[in-house]
Every structure is written in C-alpha cells, then in structure tokens.
Design a protein around this motif. Structure first.
Motif, PDB file in Angstrom:
ATOM      1  N   VAL A   1      39.945  44.752  39.197  1.00 22.99           N
ATOM      2  CA  VAL A   1      40.329  43.762  40.208  1.00 22.99           C
ATOM      3  C   VAL A   1      41.313  44.375  41.197  1.00 22.99           C
ATOM      4  O   VAL A   1      41.211  44.157  42.413  1.00 22.99           O
ATOM      5  N   LEU A   2      42.263  45.147  40.702  1.00 26.20           N
ATOM      6  CA  LEU A   2      43.245  45.787  41.574  1.00 26.20           C
ATOM      7  C   LEU A   2      42.578  46.756  42.546  1.00 26.20           C
ATOM      8  O   LEU A   2      42.872  46.759  43.751  1.00 26.20           O
ATOM      9  N   LEU A   3      41.652  47.566  42.044  1.00 25.48           N
ATOM     10  CA  LEU A   3      40.997  48.558  42.893  1.00 25.48           C
ATOM     11  C   LEU A   3      40.040  47.933  43.898  1.00 25.48           C
ATOM     12  O   LEU A   3      39.889  48.436  45.017  1.00 25.48           O
TER      13      LEU A   3
ATOM     14  N   ALA B   1      30.719  35.645  33.966  1.00 28.36           N
ATOM     15  CA  ALA B   1      32.157  35.619  33.698  1.00 28.36           C
ATOM     16  C   ALA B   1      32.475  35.509  32.210  1.00 28.36           C
ATOM     17  O   ALA B   1      33.438  36.114  31.725  1.00 28.36           O
ATOM     18  N   PHE B   2      31.684  34.734  31.468  1.00 31.66           N
ATOM     19  CA  PHE B   2      31.908  34.608  30.029  1.00 31.66           C
ATOM     20  C   PHE B   2      31.158  35.693  29.247  1.00 31.66           C
ATOM     21  O   PHE B   2      31.630  36.146  28.204  1.00 31.66           O
TER      22      PHE B   2
ATOM     23  N   LEU C   1      33.681  41.727  40.651  1.00 32.84           N
ATOM     24  CA  LEU C   1      34.761  40.789  40.967  1.00 32.84           C
ATOM     25  C   LEU C   1      34.541  39.446  40.277  1.00 32.84           C
ATOM     26  O   LEU C   1      35.501  38.825  39.791  1.00 32.84           O
ATOM     27  N   LEU C   2      33.303  38.983  40.227  1.00 32.80           N
ATOM     28  CA  LEU C   2      32.998  37.724  39.558  1.00 32.80           C
ATOM     29  C   LEU C   2      33.334  37.798  38.077  1.00 32.80           C
ATOM     30  O   LEU C   2      33.766  36.799  37.475  1.00 32.80           O
TER      31      LEU C   2
ATOM     32  N   PRO D   1      38.058  35.807  36.949  1.00 37.28           N
ATOM     33  CA  PRO D   1      38.327  34.746  35.959  1.00 37.28           C
ATOM     34  C   PRO D   1      38.929  35.287  34.670  1.00 37.28           C
ATOM     35  O   PRO D   1      39.827  34.670  34.086  1.00 37.28           O
ATOM     36  N   SER D   2      38.453  36.448  34.226  1.00 37.18           N
ATOM     37  CA  SER D   2      38.968  37.035  32.985  1.00 37.18           C
ATOM     38  C   SER D   2      40.450  37.364  33.133  1.00 37.18           C
ATOM     39  O   SER D   2      41.260  37.097  32.225  1.00 37.18           O
TER      40      SER D   2
END
Length: 304
Positions: free
Chosen positions: A62-64, A88-89, A198-199, A203-204
């Motif tokens: 997510v950061l990258l 996501a799950f 990203l998806l 959420p994670s």
C-alpha cells in the motif's frame, strides 16, 4: 473505370504474446509463493508476532503503490461488493492468519501442499457454486492427480509432527478455500494488477491497524531488531505483497483462474525442496513421489 485494392488483414500475434506473458507471470508468482510457505514457517522462530508480519505484508505494498491510488479510485468504486469481498477477504487478513496458524502446527511442505496444491480444487468448487460451471472428465482426472500428489506430500512430511498437525492441516485447507475465492475474484473485478493489489491491501491494512490499535492482536515489531524484520520485508512485503500480487493478477487476466490455479500447484514442490536446506525438513520418498505426481497433474490440467 475505378478499382479498389483490398489489403490483407495484418496477422495478430497479440493473443500468443499475451499467453506467454501470462505463463511468465504465473511462474514468477509460483516461485515467490514457495518463499511464502517458507516464511510462514519461519514466523514461529522469529521474535515478530503474526500480526507484525501481516503489517509488513499488507502495509508495504500500500505504501509503495499509494501514489497510483488516485488514478484507480474510479475503477475501484465500480467493483461490485461481492467481487471486492472475494479479493479483499480471499487473500487478506483471514487468509493470512489461517495460513500462519496452520503453518505453526505443520511444515513448509504442508503450507505449500494444502494451500497452493489444493487451490485448483477450491477454484473448481467455487466456480460450481458461484457460476454453476461443471468439471469435464479430463480436468477431473488432472485434479485427482494433483490431490493424490498433495496427499503424498503431506504424508511424507507428517511423521515428525504430533496430533496438532491434523488441526493445522484443517486450517490450511480453510486457507485454500479463501485463496480460491481470491483467484476467482481477480478475474471478476475487472481491475488492472495495480488496482487488484490496492483492493487487497487497503481493507486488510485498515482492519489490521484497528486490531493492533485496540490491542486485539499482539505486536512486537517495535522492539524487534532490524535483522529479524528485513527477511520478511523482502519475502512478504516486496515478494508476496508486490511482485506476486501484480504478477498473479496479470496471469489471471491472460490465462484464467482455473489454469493459474493448476500451475500454482507447483508451489508445494518448490516449497518442499527449499525447506530441506533452509529449514532442515526431510525430503522423504513419499515427498519425492508427491512432487512428481503434482507436477504431472499440473501438466495435465494446463492442457485441459
């Protein structure tokens, strides 16, 4: 008098090139997944808690990729809730905690065999439940070969483990169902590989931050030495979180979920081989036979 000349249509080679890129992408993902199985086992011998490794796994991608989020927001909003949940799950926190708990009770070969090895079966089951898609006889035989190879791998690695290994195997089989949902969801969401990553990660990471902030899960990352953190940054953050997520999503778009799941069954063989020098796990005759049977089953499945 006028006449017209009809030029021959150009020969399109894009589908062939796309297929080759798909195989290259899934080969990269499978190699990294073998490292995932090894690193899941390594959590038990690390000062880091499972939640700390999950933070690395989901936080670093997510950061990258955060600078690319604004350009994907529109596409992310158009994803149907059911399809978003599959992604996501399927490979998010539930999957990670199931895999880490199961790996703590078993071996790297168990992790590879019971997650990646049984994913073709999970995908076939989910395709039948969600899309009512049947399994032809040829694919059924190939899946039976993979399942037989997985059984041999587990049997060959199970002698040195106690009664807890049975519960660990159950956790890993549950993780396989989640991963099958992720595999199916990647094809349904209609996002590019970056959007899919990203998806999965956003959420994670949000749920994990809530769990860690409220003390619901243990964290020891603040006091861990850098030498303990770096291997997980390389394997889980950069490898699984970025490279494997992007390459697997790209492979799904080019090859489809069933074929990718079948090729992904090679991961247990690589994990079992890697666990010998890295973790000291035994490579028994049953494990060798299981590797051979899974490999042959994968070959048959890709030709169905």
């Amino acid at each position: 008098m006028s006449h017209s000349t009809t030029l021959p249509a150009p020969i399109r080679r894009l589908p062939e090139a796309a297929t080759l890129w798909g195989y290259a992408a899934i080969a990269l993902a499978v190699t990294i997944w073998a490292g995932f199985a090894l690193s899941i086992r390594a959590i038990g011998g690390s000062v880091l808690a499972p939640a700390d490794v999950a933070l690395i796994r989901f936080g670093l991608p997510v950061l990258l990729l955060a600078p690319l989020l604004p350009s994907r927001l529109g596409a992310l909003r158009r994803v149907r809730p059911m399809d978003a949940a599959l992604v996501a799950f399927g490979a998010g926190l539930p999957f990670f905690f199931l895999a880490s708990a199961g790996g703590a009770l078993t071996s790297a070969a168990h992790v590879g065999a019971l997650i990646a090895g049984t994913t073709p079966l999970s995908v076939a089951l989910l395709l039948w439940l969600i899309e009512r898609r049947g399994i032809n006889a040829a694919l059924g035989r190939a899946l039976a070969l993979i399942l037989g190879g997985v059984a041999l791998l587990v049997a060959g690695q199970g002698a040195g483990f106690g009664a807890g290994a049975l519960g660990g195997a159950g956790l890993l089989l549950a993780a396989s169902l989640f991963w099958g949902a992720y595999t199916l969801g990647l094809r349904r969401v209609g996002l590019d590989p970056i959007g899919c990553t990203l998806l999965l990660g956003l959420p994670s990471l949000a749920v994990l931050a809530l769990l860690m902030g409220t003390g619901a899960v243990e964290s020891r990352i603040a006091s861990a030495p850098l030498a303990e953190i770096l291997p997980f940054v390389v394997v889980q953050g950069l490898g699984v979180g970025v490279l494997a997520s992007l390459s697997y999503a790209a492979a799904i778009a080019r090859l489809g979920p069933a074929r990718c799941a079948a090729i992904g069954s090679l991961a247990p063989a690589l994990a079992a081989l890697g666990a010998v020098p890295l973790l000291g796990e035994a490579l028994t005759p049953l494990v060798v036979a299981g590797i051979a049977l899974v490999t042959f089953g994968v070959y048959r499945a890709t030709r169905c």
